[in-house]
Motif scaffolding. Structure first.
Motif, PDB file in Angstrom:
ATOM      1  N   GLY A 120      -4.455 -14.465   2.795  1.00 52.19           N
ATOM      2  CA  GLY A 120      -3.558 -14.987   3.820  1.00 52.19           C
ATOM      3  C   GLY A 120      -2.292 -14.163   3.940  1.00 52.19           C
ATOM      4  O   GLY A 120      -1.196 -14.715   4.122  1.00 52.19           O
ATOM      5  N   ALA A 121      -2.428 -12.850   3.840  1.00 56.51           N
ATOM      6  CA  ALA A 121      -1.262 -11.963   3.855  1.00 56.51           C
ATOM      7  C   ALA A 121      -0.535 -12.039   5.191  1.00 56.51           C
ATOM      8  O   ALA A 121      -1.141 -11.883   6.258  1.00 56.51           O
ATOM      9  CB  ALA A 121      -1.676 -10.526   3.577  1.00 56.51           C
ATOM     10  N   GLY A 122       0.772 -12.272   5.110  1.00 55.83           N
ATOM     11  CA  GLY A 122       1.575 -12.283   6.326  1.00 55.83           C
ATOM     12  C   GLY A 122       2.158 -10.931   6.644  1.00 55.83           C
ATOM     13  O   GLY A 122       2.686 -10.719   7.743  1.00 55.83           O
ATOM     14  N   LEU A 123       2.055  -9.993   5.685  1.00 56.92           N
ATOM     15  CA  LEU A 123       2.727  -8.711   5.861  1.00 56.92           C
ATOM     16  C   LEU A 123       2.127  -7.679   4.920  1.00 56.92           C
ATOM     17  O   LEU A 123       1.756  -7.998   3.795  1.00 56.92           O
ATOM     18  CB  LEU A 123       4.222  -8.870   5.555  1.00 56.92           C
ATOM     19  N   VAL A 124       2.049  -6.434   5.402  1.00 49.22           N
ATOM     20  CA  VAL A 124       1.683  -5.292   4.570  1.00 49.22           C
ATOM     21  C   VAL A 124       2.871  -4.346   4.533  1.00 49.22           C
ATOM     22  O   VAL A 124       3.418  -3.993   5.579  1.00 49.22           O
ATOM     23  CB  VAL A 124       0.441  -4.551   5.107  1.00 49.22           C
ATOM     24  N   LEU A 125       3.286  -3.952   3.330  1.00 47.42           N
ATOM     25  CA  LEU A 125       4.343  -2.957   3.167  1.00 47.42           C
ATOM     26  C   LEU A 125       3.698  -1.594   2.972  1.00 47.42           C
ATOM     27  O   LEU A 125       2.951  -1.389   2.014  1.00 47.42           O
ATOM     28  CB  LEU A 125       5.241  -3.304   1.980  1.00 47.42           C
ATOM     29  N   LEU A 126       3.983  -0.669   3.873  1.00 49.23           N
ATOM     30  CA  LEU A 126       3.361   0.656   3.864  1.00 49.23           C
ATOM     31  C   LEU A 126       4.334   1.710   3.364  1.00 49.23           C
ATOM     32  O   LEU A 126       5.493   1.754   3.793  1.00 49.23           O
ATOM     33  CB  LEU A 126       2.915   1.055   5.264  1.00 49.23           C
ATOM     34  N   GLY A 127       3.845   2.556   2.460  1.00 48.13           N
ATOM     35  CA  GLY A 127       4.641   3.678   1.982  1.00 48.13           C
ATOM     36  C   GLY A 127       3.801   4.929   1.928  1.00 48.13           C
ATOM     37  O   GLY A 127       2.565   4.868   1.937  1.00 48.13           O
ATOM     38  N   ALA A 128       4.467   6.079   1.830  1.00 49.24           N
ATOM     39  CA  ALA A 128       3.772   7.363   1.794  1.00 49.24           C
ATOM     40  C   ALA A 128       2.774   7.376   0.632  1.00 49.24           C
ATOM     41  O   ALA A 128       3.021   6.785  -0.420  1.00 49.24           O
ATOM     42  CB  ALA A 128       4.796   8.480   1.633  1.00 49.24           C
ATOM     43  N   PRO A 129       1.619   8.035   0.804  1.00 52.07           N
ATOM     44  CA  PRO A 129       1.189   8.788   1.982  1.00 52.07           C
ATOM     45  C   PRO A 129       0.334   7.971   2.937  1.00 52.07           C
ATOM     46  O   PRO A 129      -0.410   8.543   3.734  1.00 52.07           O
ATOM     47  CB  PRO A 129       0.356   9.905   1.344  1.00 52.07           C
ATOM     48  N   PHE A 130       0.438   6.653   2.885  1.00 55.66           N
ATOM     49  CA  PHE A 130      -0.453   5.797   3.657  1.00 55.66           C
ATOM     50  C   PHE A 130       0.153   5.337   4.970  1.00 55.66           C
ATOM     51  O   PHE A 130      -0.439   4.495   5.664  1.00 55.66           O
ATOM     52  CB  PHE A 130      -0.890   4.607   2.806  1.00 55.66           C
ATOM     53  N   ASP A 131       1.311   5.893   5.324  1.00 59.83           N
ATOM     54  CA  ASP A 131       1.900   5.555   6.619  1.00 59.83           C
ATOM     55  C   ASP A 131       0.933   5.855   7.766  1.00 59.83           C
ATOM     56  O   ASP A 131       0.931   5.183   8.798  1.00 59.83           O
ATOM     57  CB  ASP A 131       3.188   6.360   6.854  1.00 59.83           C
TER      58      ASP A 131
ATOM     59  N   LEU B 166       0.854  -1.184   0.000  1.00 57.63           N
ATOM     60  CA  LEU B 166       0.000   0.000   0.000  1.00 57.63           C
ATOM     61  C   LEU B 166       0.892   1.237   0.000  1.00 57.63           C
ATOM     62  O   LEU B 166       1.443   1.636   1.021  1.00 57.63           O
ATOM     63  CB  LEU B 166      -0.918   0.007   1.225  1.00 57.63           C
ATOM     64  N   ALA B 167       1.057   1.812  -1.174  1.00 58.55           N
ATOM     65  CA  ALA B 167       1.865   3.017  -1.355  1.00 58.55           C
ATOM     66  C   ALA B 167       1.374   3.696  -2.612  1.00 58.55           C
ATOM     67  O   ALA B 167       0.696   3.084  -3.447  1.00 58.55           O
ATOM     68  CB  ALA B 167       3.347   2.669  -1.460  1.00 58.55           C
ATOM     69  N   ALA B 168       1.704   4.977  -2.781  1.00 60.09           N
ATOM     70  CA  ALA B 168       1.232   5.725  -3.949  1.00 60.09           C
ATOM     71  C   ALA B 168       2.341   6.037  -4.932  1.00 60.09           C
ATOM     72  O   ALA B 168       2.118   6.069  -6.136  1.00 60.09           O
ATOM     73  CB  ALA B 168       0.563   7.029  -3.495  1.00 60.09           C
ATOM     74  N   ASP B 169       3.543   6.272  -4.434  1.00 57.15           N
ATOM     75  CA  ASP B 169       4.639   6.712  -5.281  1.00 57.15           C
ATOM     76  C   ASP B 169       5.250   5.531  -6.028  1.00 57.15           C
ATOM     77  O   ASP B 169       5.754   4.596  -5.418  1.00 57.15           O
ATOM     78  CB  ASP B 169       5.712   7.387  -4.400  1.00 57.15           C
ATOM     79  N   PRO B 170       5.222   5.550  -7.376  1.00 58.01           N
ATOM     80  CA  PRO B 170       5.838   4.455  -8.127  1.00 58.01           C
ATOM     81  C   PRO B 170       7.312   4.240  -7.780  1.00 58.01           C
ATOM     82  O   PRO B 170       7.816   3.119  -7.892  1.00 58.01           O
ATOM     83  CB  PRO B 170       5.674   4.892  -9.587  1.00 58.01           C
ATOM     84  N   ALA B 171       7.997   5.300  -7.342  1.00 63.94           N
ATOM     85  CA  ALA B 171       9.405   5.171  -6.971  1.00 63.94           C
ATOM     86  C   ALA B 171       9.575   4.282  -5.743  1.00 63.94           C
ATOM     87  O   ALA B 171      10.623   3.645  -5.567  1.00 63.94           O
ATOM     88  CB  ALA B 171      10.007   6.553  -6.698  1.00 63.94           C
TER      89      ALA B 171
ATOM     90  N   ARG C 168       0.093  -7.278  10.707  1.00 61.47           N
ATOM     91  CA  ARG C 168       1.537  -7.036  10.711  1.00 61.47           C
ATOM     92  C   ARG C 168       1.926  -6.202   9.487  1.00 61.47           C
ATOM     93  O   ARG C 168       1.486  -6.475   8.374  1.00 61.47           O
ATOM     94  CB  ARG C 168       2.291  -8.364  10.697  1.00 61.47           C
ATOM     95  N   TYR C 169       2.759  -5.189   9.707  1.00 57.83           N
ATOM     96  CA  TYR C 169       3.191  -4.331   8.607  1.00 57.83           C
ATOM     97  C   TYR C 169       4.606  -3.842   8.864  1.00 57.83           C
ATOM     98  O   TYR C 169       5.123  -3.890   9.984  1.00 57.83           O
ATOM     99  CB  TYR C 169       2.248  -3.131   8.452  1.00 57.83           C
ATOM    100  N   ARG C 170       5.222  -3.374   7.784  1.00 57.44           N
ATOM    101  CA  ARG C 170       6.520  -2.692   7.872  1.00 57.44           C
ATOM    102  C   ARG C 170       6.465  -1.466   6.973  1.00 57.44           C
ATOM    103  O   ARG C 170       5.920  -1.498   5.879  1.00 57.44           O
ATOM    104  CB  ARG C 170       7.661  -3.610   7.399  1.00 57.44           C
TER     105      ARG C 170
END
Length: 553
Positions: A111-122, A63-68, A134-136
């Protein structure tokens, strides 16, 4: 070992890795990273994920918005042996409580074991904390020890769980294997005649949609193609940015659904100065993901010609997440070609006979099936039909998903012989695919099979109707008194006199175009028609909405 991962890694570490890359941040803070740099960042994130306990085969949501941020994150998951799911992104209008509920259904389903969070969804970390997810944060993973070798995975391992369009409250994910992904990308590269050295891809498509994720991130990242990538918000904030980027970066390949070309045609026509843009480099403007409207395409090509755009760049395509992305492509340089057929025989005999002197219908020719895909047409009795006979389109091939994940568990998509039921009605002519519409949406009146797209195009041609925001829906489906209504968005909503005039004009246009009269025309204010997170109209939900509104009258 995954051929897909091997190819992506070889591109990044070879000559293309240092020569080609991805530009993001336009128009305010453009920045370019080579694919080698993206791979280096991905290797560090992958190392951190494995050190953090990620196991091969794990489902990882992003879950992030910036393609970078997204590009190295998804590559890291693949290097680590996991599968990627791009979560639908909340917008400023989204009810966060409902979004959280829908997202939790998705996470439980895959069955997601992890969510990767990036701006602006932090900022949504608190919502995930509250539900024990669980997320990082991606910025916390950037300093990991680089992974030296990808984690080996089988070709049949899951690479991508692509959430389908529709209600997020009843989610479904298409399971795309490493084999599916590589087969479809190779087929698209061949059919579109890609030149990895010369082509530059330009896109604003959302990365939680298959065309954006597979076509305009995974493909260029896998083969080392130059990419300019902005977010959908940048396009919606100023649609002409699309053509500014093509002009400045000498873009050769782009893509969008039909509604965007309708918007683009109007905006380009209003630009002062023939030298504002130079669109002569554009060789492919893929039109797919929703029905193609010849009038919208004509307005786009007419407006673009002033800036040197070749009308032959229009590239009609048929695709679906169930085949990873592409099903059939027109030949490059041909432009929009249509098949004009006898409307009466189409509606009463289900035969697409060449047009005579009577009423006609025109359908875009969507090209031949991609290499490695077979297509056939079945009648109501399950027997294979001949050329120009209209029936259910069936697909088979290496790109076709083995199944869905649903809230009730896995569901196979293929029959015993490997065929996928697309749910679309259409026919074949000279080896090319023609799609008439979704089987479940066909309106049956007086023994005629009427496709809602004909009605919607007529309604959309009326001044005051927002482009791409008219939908024809069945009422009393399956009964002897089946009817239909048209729901549309307009800025005239709320003005009784203007609404009445608009309803009358829409009714007149629909009767002229399709020979049937809508039971009702419902005028809504902008933003009220139900849509998927990727912007497609949700016809079933619109039908429920219209039925409720009519019941109150």
């Amino acid at each position: 070992m995954s051929t897909f991962v091997d190819t992506m890694r070889a591109s990044a570490t070879g000559p293309a890795g240092s020569a080609k890359g991805m530009t993001t941040g336009e128009p305010h803070a453009p920045a370019r990273r080579t694919w080698a740099q993206v791979h280096e960042a991905a290797s560090r994130i992958a190392g951190a994920l494995l050190a953090d306990g990620l196991t091969p085969g794990s489902a990882v949501a992003v879950l992030a918005a910036d393609p970078a941020l997204i590009a190295p994150a998804v590559q890291a998951v693949w290097l680590s042996g996991g599968s990627v799911t791009m979560l639908h992104q909340p917008t400023p209008r989204t009810n966060l409580a409902e979004w959280a509920e829908d997202t939790l259904r998705v996470l439980n389903m895959i069955g997601a074991g992890l969510v990767l969070l990036g701006a602006p969804f932090d900022a949504l970390a608190g919502v995930l904390d509250e539900h024990g997810v669980r997320y990082r944060r991606l910025d916390e993973l950037a300093g990991g020890e680089p992974l030296t070798e990808p984690v080996p995975v089988a070709e049949e391992a899951t690479a991508l769980l692509q959430l389908t369009s529709g209600s997020t409250a009843d989610p479904k994910a298409v399971r795309i294997t490493h084999r599916n992904l590589m087969a479809n990308m190779r087929a698209m590269v061949q059919a579109a005649e890609f030149d990895f050295d010369a082509d530059t891809m330009v896109s604003w498509l959302p990365l939680f949609h298959d065309m954006g994720m597979v076509g305009f991130l995974t493909l260029p990242m896998t083969f080392g193609v130059e990419l300019v990538k902005v977010s959908p918000a940048e396009f919606l904030g100023g649609p002409l940015l699309w053509f500014d980027l093509i002009s400045r970066y000498r873009g050769t390949v782009t893509a969008a659904p039909n509604f965007a070309y309708a918007i683009a045609g109007r905006r380009l026509a209003s630009v002062d100065g023939d030298d504002t843009y130079d669109l002569s480099s554009l060789r492919i403007a893929l039109n797919g993901a929703e029905p193609i409207d010849a009038l919208a395409v004509a307005s786009f090509t007419t407006a673009g010609a002033r800036f040197g755009m070749d009308p032959g760049c229009v590239f009609c395509a048929y695709g679906m997440a169930e085949t990873t992305l592409g099903v059939s492509f027109a030949k490059p340089g041909v432009g929009l070609a249509t098949d004009v057929v006898d409307a009466e025989r189409l509606e009463t005999e289900r035969v697409a006979a060449p047009a005579g002197d009577g009423p006609t219908r025109a359908f875009p020719l969507l090209g031949e099936p991609l290499p490695g895909l077979e297509i056939r047409v079945l009648g109501e009795d399950g027997q294979e039909l001949g050329e120009r006979e209209v029936g259910l389109l069936m697909l088979r091939g290496e790109s076709v998903t083995p199944g869905y994940l649903t809230v009730d568990g896995p569901v196979s998509t293929q029959d015993a012989e490997g065929w996928l039921d697309t749910g679309d009605e259409g026919y074949l002519v000279d080896g090319q695919v023609v799609v008439c519409g979704r089987r479940k949406d066909v309106i049956i009146m007086g023994g005629r099979n009427i496709y809602p797209t004909d009605i919607e195009r007529a309604a959309s041609s009326v001044p005051g109707v927002r482009a791409g925001n008219a939908v024809a829906v069945r009422l009393d489906a399956g009964t002897r008194r089946e009817r239909f209504a048209v729901a549309l968005e307009s800025k005239l909503a709320g003005d009784p006199a203007a609404e009445k005039a608009l309803r009358n004009e829409v009714t007149s246009k629909v009767v002229d175009a399709a020979g049937v009269r809508p039971y009702a025309v419902v005028v809504l204010a902008p933003g009220n028609l139900p849509k998927t997170p990727s912007g497609k109209l949700r016809r079933a939900a619109a039908g429920q909405q219209v039925a409720q509104l009519l019941a109150k009258d």
